[in-house]
Write a protein that holds these residues in place. Structure first.
Motif, short mmCIF file in Angstrom:
data_model
loop_
_atom_site.label_atom_id
_atom_site.label_comp_id
_atom_site.label_asym_id
_atom_site.label_seq_id
_atom_site.Cartn_x
_atom_site.Cartn_y
_atom_site.Cartn_z
N ALA A 57 -9.50 -56.98 -30.58
CA ALA A 57 -9.52 -56.26 -29.31
C ALA A 57 -8.19 -55.54 -29.12
N VAL A 58 -8.25 -54.42 -28.42
CA VAL A 58 -7.07 -53.61 -28.11
C VAL A 58 -6.89 -53.59 -26.60
N PHE A 59 -5.64 -53.69 -26.16
CA PHE A 59 -5.34 -53.80 -24.74
C PHE A 59 -4.28 -52.79 -24.33
N THR A 60 -4.28 -52.47 -23.05
CA THR A 60 -3.14 -51.80 -22.44
C THR A 60 -2.47 -52.83 -21.55
N TYR A 118 8.08 -66.70 -12.12
CA TYR A 118 6.66 -66.42 -12.30
C TYR A 118 6.51 -65.01 -12.86
N VAL A 119 6.10 -64.95 -14.11
CA VAL A 119 6.02 -63.67 -14.84
C VAL A 119 4.55 -63.26 -14.97
N SER A 120 4.19 -62.16 -14.35
CA SER A 120 2.81 -61.68 -14.38
C SER A 120 2.70 -60.42 -15.23
N VAL A 121 1.73 -60.44 -16.12
CA VAL A 121 1.45 -59.29 -17.00
C VAL A 121 -0.02 -58.92 -16.83
N THR A 122 -0.29 -57.65 -16.63
CA THR A 122 -1.66 -57.15 -16.50
C THR A 122 -2.12 -56.61 -17.85
N HIS A 123 -3.34 -56.98 -18.24
CA HIS A 123 -3.94 -56.50 -19.48
C HIS A 123 -5.28 -55.85 -19.17
N ARG A 124 -5.49 -54.63 -19.64
CA ARG A 124 -6.81 -54.00 -19.61
C ARG A 124 -7.36 -54.03 -21.03
N MET A 125 -8.57 -54.55 -21.20
CA MET A 125 -9.19 -54.57 -22.53
C MET A 125 -9.79 -53.20 -22.81
N ASP A 126 -9.14 -52.44 -23.68
CA ASP A 126 -9.60 -51.09 -23.99
C ASP A 126 -10.80 -51.08 -24.92
N VAL A 155 -15.82 -57.88 -21.29
CA VAL A 155 -16.22 -56.49 -21.02
C VAL A 155 -15.05 -55.54 -21.28
N ALA A 156 -15.25 -54.61 -22.19
CA ALA A 156 -14.25 -53.56 -22.43
C ALA A 156 -14.11 -52.74 -21.16
N GLY A 157 -12.88 -52.45 -20.79
CA GLY A 157 -12.60 -51.71 -19.57
C GLY A 157 -12.22 -52.61 -18.41
N SER A 158 -12.47 -53.91 -18.52
CA SER A 158 -12.10 -54.82 -17.46
C SER A 158 -10.64 -55.26 -17.63
N SER A 159 -10.06 -55.79 -16.56
CA SER A 159 -8.65 -56.17 -16.58
C SER A 159 -8.47 -57.61 -16.13
N MET A 160 -7.33 -58.17 -16.47
CA MET A 160 -6.96 -59.51 -16.05
C MET A 160 -5.46 -59.55 -15.80
N VAL A 161 -5.02 -60.56 -15.06
CA VAL A 161 -3.59 -60.82 -14.85
C VAL A 161 -3.27 -62.18 -15.46
N SER A 162 -2.28 -62.23 -16.32
CA SER A 162 -1.81 -63.48 -16.91
C SER A 162 -0.46 -63.82 -16.28
N CYS A 163 -0.41 -64.96 -15.57
CA CYS A 163 0.84 -65.41 -14.97
C CYS A 163 1.36 -66.61 -15.74
N GLN A 164 2.60 -66.55 -16.19
CA GLN A 164 3.24 -67.63 -16.91
C GLN A 164 4.47 -68.10 -16.15
N VAL A 165 4.76 -69.41 -16.23
CA VAL A 165 5.92 -69.98 -15.56
C VAL A 165 7.03 -70.21 -16.58
N PHE A 166 8.21 -69.70 -16.29
CA PHE A 166 9.38 -69.92 -17.13
C PHE A 166 10.49 -70.55 -16.28
#
Length: 247
Positions: free
Chosen positions: A105-108, A138-146, A199-210
């Motif tokens: 899979a490829v992401f933005t 709290y580090v949040s990164v947004t990924h869209r599955m292209d 689903v390609a085109g959908s997005s998610m937020v990944s939050c990690q604790v450091f």
């Protein structure tokens, strides 16, 4: 980039709910947190971090795009970005593209926020005293599955690490269960049974604790392509030249 210390496992527990948390130690400049007991004890939940301790959230992932991400190509190793700028990343399952089970899979991806909490946020963990002198970030990164090569739900989003002032890795605290200050979302799915797929085109937020020692802070976030399986470990060009975001 500073030499990365060896990772160590750290275990903690959420006393208020009995949910386990596991920390992976990539600690630099701040010492180590000893392993805590896995048996939870009652504890009062902490309040959310005050606004005075929070870093300003970055723009959304759609705010801007780095030139290196143009034309659908993967963003080049060593690319330096600001929060909100996007990078094209990827992930896969397996190493052999000819394997019927191989999925890619490829992401933005974009760093969307780095938020500083307080020590009180960790009070809900059993043996919370062992985290004294540590500030959660709290580090949040947004990924869209292209794109995704075939129907699958098992593929993981790209993973990032966080760096302290001296460039060494901050300790990562992986929490299983609800943690109010750090919430993630998931990609949309479609289909059922064997045809169930992200689903390609959908997005998610990944939050990690450091965790950062008192007086230190999370200064940058890096992508080292750790969730793409190369034929040989050393084939990964991002290991020595990660993509990096700064606040």
């Amino acid at each position: 980039m500073a030499q990365r210390p060896q990772l160590q496992k750290v275990t903690a527990a959420l006393g208020i709910t009995g949910i386990l948390a596991v920390g992976l130690m990539g600690c630099g400049g701040g010492g180590t947190s000893p392993a805590a007991s896995s048996t939870p004890e009652p504890a009062s939940p902490s309040a959310s971090a005050s606004s005075s301790s929070r870093a300003s959230p970055a723009p959304s992932a759609t705010a801007s795009s780095a030139p290196a991400a143009a034309d659908g190509k993967l963003t080049a190793p060593g690319t330096k970005l600001k929060a909100g700028e996007t990078a094209v990343t990827h992930s896969n399952t397996g190493k052999d593209a000819a394997d019927p089970k191989y999925v890619e899979a490829v992401f933005t991806s974009a760093l969307t926020s780095v938020v500083a909490g307080t020590e009180a946020d960790l009070a809900k963990f059993k043996d919370a005293a062992k985290y004294a002198g540590q500030t959660p970030y709290y580090v949040s990164v947004t990924h869209r599955m292209d794109s995704i090569s075939k129907a699958a739900v098992s593929i993981s989003e790209p993973k990032v690490t966080a760096q302290l002032k001296d460039g060494s890795d901050a300790q990562s605290l992986i929490v299983f269960g609800a943690f109010d200050q750090c919430k993630s979302t998931r990609f949309a799915t479609t289909g059922t049974g064997d045809s169930l797929s992200l689903v390609a085109g959908s997005s998610m937020v990944s939050c990690q604790v450091f965790l950062a020692p008192t007086g230190d802070e999370v200064k940058s976030v890096e992508y080292e392509d750790s969730r793409f399986n190369y034929a040989k470990y050393g084939d990964n060009p991002y290991l020595k030249n990660p993509i990096s975001w700064t606040k």
